[in-house]
Scaffold this motif. Structure first.
Motif, PDB file in Angstrom:
ATOM      1  N   ILE A 137      43.617  36.036  28.434  1.00 53.76           N
ATOM      2  CA  ILE A 137      44.150  37.303  28.942  1.00 53.76           C
ATOM      3  C   ILE A 137      43.160  37.888  29.942  1.00 53.76           C
ATOM      4  CG2 ILE A 137      44.846  39.639  28.304  1.00 53.76           C
ATOM      5  CD1 ILE A 137      45.763  38.430  25.626  1.00 53.76           C
ATOM      6  N   VAL A 138      43.632  38.209  31.131  1.00 53.54           N
ATOM      7  CA  VAL A 138      42.779  38.662  32.235  1.00 53.54           C
ATOM      8  C   VAL A 138      42.323  40.110  32.050  1.00 53.54           C
ATOM      9  CG1 VAL A 138      42.674  38.993  34.733  1.00 53.54           C
ATOM     10  CG2 VAL A 138      43.943  37.071  33.785  1.00 53.54           C
ATOM     11  N   ASP A 139      43.220  40.990  31.634  1.00 52.85           N
ATOM     12  CA  ASP A 139      42.901  42.417  31.495  1.00 52.85           C
ATOM     13  C   ASP A 139      41.930  42.608  30.324  1.00 52.85           C
ATOM     14  OD1 ASP A 139      42.869  45.161  31.636  1.00 52.85           O
ATOM     15  OD2 ASP A 139      44.868  45.430  30.778  1.00 52.85           O
ATOM     16  N   GLY A 141      40.771  45.388  28.803  1.00 50.61           N
ATOM     17  CA  GLY A 141      41.206  46.333  27.776  1.00 50.61           C
ATOM     18  C   GLY A 141      42.234  45.730  26.843  1.00 50.61           C
ATOM     19  N   LEU A 142      43.205  45.027  27.428  1.00 48.47           N
ATOM     20  CA  LEU A 142      44.245  44.393  26.625  1.00 48.47           C
ATOM     21  C   LEU A 142      43.657  43.286  25.757  1.00 48.47           C
ATOM     22  CD1 LEU A 142      47.210  44.091  25.864  1.00 48.47           C
ATOM     23  CD2 LEU A 142      47.478  42.572  27.832  1.00 48.47           C
ATOM     24  N   ARG A 143      42.749  42.508  26.326  1.00 47.17           N
ATOM     25  CA  ARG A 143      42.118  41.424  25.571  1.00 47.17           C
ATOM     26  C   ARG A 143      41.336  41.996  24.379  1.00 47.17           C
ATOM     27  NH1 ARG A 143      39.655  38.950  29.390  1.00 47.17           N
ATOM     28  NH2 ARG A 143      37.692  40.078  29.196  1.00 47.17           N
ATOM     29  N   ALA A 144      40.571  43.088  24.618  1.00 49.11           N
ATOM     30  CA  ALA A 144      39.795  43.694  23.534  1.00 49.11           C
ATOM     31  C   ALA A 144      40.717  44.254  22.455  1.00 49.11           C
ATOM     32  CB  ALA A 144      38.887  44.793  24.087  1.00 49.11           C
ATOM     33  N   ALA A 145      41.809  44.910  22.863  1.00 43.11           N
ATOM     34  CA  ALA A 145      42.748  45.472  21.891  1.00 43.11           C
ATOM     35  C   ALA A 145      43.406  44.377  21.054  1.00 43.11           C
ATOM     36  CB  ALA A 145      43.811  46.297  22.612  1.00 43.11           C
ATOM     37  N   LEU A 146      43.821  43.286  21.702  1.00 42.75           N
ATOM     38  CA  LEU A 146      44.437  42.185  20.967  1.00 42.75           C
ATOM     39  C   LEU A 146      43.434  41.470  20.067  1.00 42.75           C
ATOM     40  CD1 LEU A 146      46.837  40.739  23.666  1.00 42.75           C
ATOM     41  CD2 LEU A 146      47.447  41.978  21.579  1.00 42.75           C
TER      42      LEU A 146
END
Length: 160
Positions: A137-139, A141-146
């Protein structure tokens, strides 16, 4: 220069109306609760509200005693029920008048202040698997949340 106000002065004005809606004249009953019932029992019960009897116009100006509703953990309800006359006496002595004549127990969970919840255990192999799954996952914030979500999903709850 403005005077620095103690936190107690600010809290009373913020939560005072909420306490008044529950029948309490001030917030000090929660602060004094461990002194009134003792430290051990205060961990498992808290005053919830104070119910006052309805006034009639023809009655005298002397206030009647109210009923204190106390939230209590299930196993300590019996102990508090036996200690109710002593607790009523201590509350009335604390306030200097017979403001409470009866205690009603309401069994409920009582939050434990100062006690951190037990942390869940995460298998290191499962954590690595979650990191591999979200690595593409490039983003950020999204990667950290997931990553947090996946770690929470594979975590096991500790034994109580």
């Amino acid at each position: 220069m403005a005077r620095v106000k103690p936190l107690a002065e600010l809290i009373e004005s913020c939560i005072g109306p909420a306490f008044a809606a529950q029948g309490f004249a001030s917030t000090d009953i929660l602060a004094a609760w461990p002194e009134i019932v003792g430290e051990r029992l205060a961990r498992y019960c808290r005053p919830s509200k104070l119910e006052w009897p309805k006034r009639r116009r023809s009655e005298s100006a002397t206030p009647e005693s109210g009923t204190l509703v106390v939230r209590v953990e299930g196993v300590f309800a019996l102990e508090l029920q036996h200690l109710a006359p002593v607790v009523i006496q201590r509350i009335n002595a604390h306030y200097g008048w017979a403001c409470v004549s009866r205690i009603v127990l309401q069994q409920d969970r009582v939050g434990r202040a100062g006690r951190a919840p037990a942390r869940a255990r995460v298998d290191p192999a499962a954590a690595v698997e979650v990191q591999r799954a979200v690595a593409g996952i490039v983003d950020d914030g999204l990667r950290a949340a997931l990553d947090r979500l996946g770690t929470a999903a594979v975590a096991t709850r500790p034994e109580r």
